[in-house]
Scaffold this active site. Structure first.
Site, mmCIF file in Angstrom:
data_model
loop_
_atom_site.group_PDB
_atom_site.id
_atom_site.type_symbol
_atom_site.label_atom_id
_atom_site.label_comp_id
_atom_site.label_asym_id
_atom_site.label_seq_id
_atom_site.Cartn_x
_atom_site.Cartn_y
_atom_site.Cartn_z
ATOM 1 N N LYS A 133 28.914 3.969 21.915
ATOM 2 C CA LYS A 133 28.341 2.629 21.723
ATOM 3 C C LYS A 133 28.357 2.159 20.260
ATOM 4 C CE LYS A 133 25.380 2.638 25.799
ATOM 5 N NZ LYS A 133 24.028 2.455 26.336
ATOM 6 N N ASP A 165 21.699 -3.820 26.985
ATOM 7 C CA ASP A 165 20.698 -2.786 27.306
ATOM 8 C C ASP A 165 19.273 -3.301 27.073
ATOM 9 O OD1 ASP A 165 22.414 -0.744 28.125
ATOM 10 O OD2 ASP A 165 22.651 0.064 26.104
HETATM 11 P P1 NAP Z 1 21.197 9.855 22.629
HETATM 12 O O1 NAP Z 1 21.566 8.743 21.714
HETATM 13 O O2 NAP Z 1 22.044 11.077 22.672
HETATM 14 O O3 NAP Z 1 19.660 10.272 22.305
HETATM 15 C C1 NAP Z 1 19.072 11.392 22.938
HETATM 16 C C2 NAP Z 1 17.572 11.414 22.656
HETATM 17 O O4 NAP Z 1 16.997 12.524 23.376
HETATM 18 C C3 NAP Z 1 17.221 11.616 21.188
HETATM 19 O O5 NAP Z 1 15.989 10.989 20.912
HETATM 20 C C4 NAP Z 1 17.075 13.151 21.116
HETATM 21 O O6 NAP Z 1 16.275 13.604 20.040
HETATM 22 C C5 NAP Z 1 16.369 13.415 22.417
HETATM 23 N N1 NAP Z 1 16.538 14.799 22.875
HETATM 24 C C6 NAP Z 1 17.656 15.357 23.401
HETATM 25 N N2 NAP Z 1 17.430 16.651 23.716
HETATM 26 C C7 NAP Z 1 16.127 16.907 23.374
HETATM 27 C C8 NAP Z 1 15.291 18.070 23.453
HETATM 28 N N3 NAP Z 1 15.748 19.230 23.952
HETATM 29 N N4 NAP Z 1 14.019 17.969 23.020
HETATM 30 C C9 NAP Z 1 13.535 16.797 22.528
HETATM 31 N N5 NAP Z 1 14.285 15.661 22.425
HETATM 32 C C10 NAP Z 1 15.572 15.719 22.845
HETATM 33 O O7 NAP Z 1 21.141 9.334 24.155
HETATM 34 P P2 NAP Z 1 20.745 7.896 24.710
HETATM 35 O O8 NAP Z 1 21.964 7.067 24.889
HETATM 36 O O9 NAP Z 1 19.630 7.323 23.895
HETATM 37 O O10 NAP Z 1 20.207 8.286 26.172
HETATM 38 C C11 NAP Z 1 18.953 8.944 26.355
HETATM 39 C C12 NAP Z 1 18.677 9.065 27.854
HETATM 40 O O11 NAP Z 1 18.559 7.777 28.449
HETATM 41 C C13 NAP Z 1 19.802 9.773 28.616
HETATM 42 O O12 NAP Z 1 19.201 10.586 29.591
HETATM 43 C C14 NAP Z 1 20.561 8.630 29.292
HETATM 44 O O13 NAP Z 1 21.178 9.044 30.501
HETATM 45 C C15 NAP Z 1 19.436 7.644 29.555
HETATM 46 N N6 NAP Z 1 19.903 6.249 29.583
HETATM 47 C C16 NAP Z 1 19.632 5.500 30.685
HETATM 48 C C17 NAP Z 1 20.009 4.174 30.713
HETATM 49 C C18 NAP Z 1 19.704 3.358 31.924
HETATM 50 O O14 NAP Z 1 20.266 2.277 32.084
HETATM 51 N N7 NAP Z 1 18.834 3.830 32.780
HETATM 52 C C19 NAP Z 1 20.679 3.579 29.635
HETATM 53 C C20 NAP Z 1 20.940 4.380 28.526
HETATM 54 C C21 NAP Z 1 20.534 5.712 28.520
HETATM 55 P P3 NAP Z 1 16.937 13.936 18.595
HETATM 56 O O15 NAP Z 1 17.068 12.623 17.881
HETATM 57 O O16 NAP Z 1 15.973 14.854 17.961
HETATM 58 O O17 NAP Z 1 18.281 14.583 18.884
#
Ligand code: NAP
Length: 274
Positions: A71, A108
């Protein structure tokens, strides 16, 4: 409607992409409106994004969604960008610019707002919001929360990433519990809880006020254990399909100029294979 030489092609780029529910959702929308369009998943590894995006633009693709992990880079590759995409720092929607490139947008944030509004119409207005996570989706959620006048508190494992999003608190059980107790809306934008059998202990909900709104961006059929725990505690719960549906609907309208057939798209997300 069968595919012909006149069919418009749209799609989603990501890595990996096989799990994406967007093709089922968008193709259901085209069928519902009788549009001669098709939507395909396109797996693009990160090291090829810089050639894939101009190539897809040159091929005359009618619209592209962008998902993890592309993105931010997609925004940089676009010829122009909407204010919301620039503010969030990421693009989830690319639109042909008529000159062999793409302009960038981000649906989003509006997807998140509409998902909450349809279940809890006034929950976002001026609320105390607790945002868990500071990745790409958290940036879009924080933008939406701020635009609705929420006071945003944010906790993230890596606190430096959270600084731009709101008042940062430690990603520790006691601090999160205290913030949960005073929040009108709590959003999980971490990837914690995906495929889990139990609610993640890092995201405690015991102090949630009955009637508060809890949103989990993570989606799993039947709801995540975290969301089920929130519901058992008396919260109003919203799962990740709502945001997925409404960001997709907004992208659909940008590309086709048509109002999105929400119920057909929702049904595609609720189908047993989704
Ligand atoms: P991202 O940019 O990779 O961010 C991941 C987030 O999760 C960060 O805040 C990360 O913390 C945290 N995290 C990952 N593993 C962790 C752990 N073991 N312990 C604590 N924190 C952890 O991903 P994203 O695009 O924001 O997506 C996040 C989630 O939202 C995903 O599950 C995705 O499938 C979902 N999502 C859903 C939609 C929807 O339309 N429903 C849209 C977008 C995303 P750090 O910064 O410390 O790494």
């Amino acid at each position: 409607m069968g595919i012909s030489g006149a069919t418009s092609v749209a799609g989603v780029i990501g890595w990996p992409i096989a799990h994406s529910l967007s093709p089922a959702m968008h193709n259901a929308a085209y069928r519902a409106l009788g549009l001669d369009w098709v939507y395909v998943p396109i797996a693009v590894p990160p090291e090829r994004l810089g050639t894939a995006v101009p190539g897809l633009a040159a091929s005359g693709i009618a619209g592209l969604n962008v998902t993890i992990p592309h993105k931010e880079e997609a925004l940089a590759l676009a010829s122009s960008a909407s204010e919301v995409a620039r503010d969030i720092g990421a693009a989830n929607t690319l639109i042909p610019d008529g000159d062999g490139g793409f302009s960038a947008d981000n649906t989003d944030a509006v997807g998140f707002e509409r998902a909450v509004d349809e279940v809890a119409p006034e929950a976002l207005d001026g609320a105390d919001a607790l945002l868990l996570g500071a990745g790409g989706s958290a940036h879009a959620v924080a933008w939406a929360l701020r635009s609705r006048g929420c006071r945003v508190t944010v906790a993230n494992r890596t606190p430096e990433r959270a600084k731009r999003l709101g008042d940062v608190i430690p990603f520790e059980q006691r601090a999160v519990e205290e913030a949960v107790s005073s929040a009108g809306i709590v959003v999980n934008a971490t990837s914690l809880g995906m495929g889990a059998d139990e609610p993640p202990p890092e995201l405690p909900l015991a102090s949630i006020r009955p009637g508060s709104v809890v949103v989990d961006l993570v989606y799993s059929p039947g709801g995540t254990p975290w969301l089920r725990a929130a519901e058992a505690a008396g919260a109003v719960v919203i799962d990740g399909r709502g945001m997925l549906l409404h960001q997709g609907a907004a992208s659909f309208s940008i590309w086709t100029g048509e109002r999105a057939p929400l119920e057909a798209m929702r049904a595609a997300l609720e189908a047993p294979s989704a």
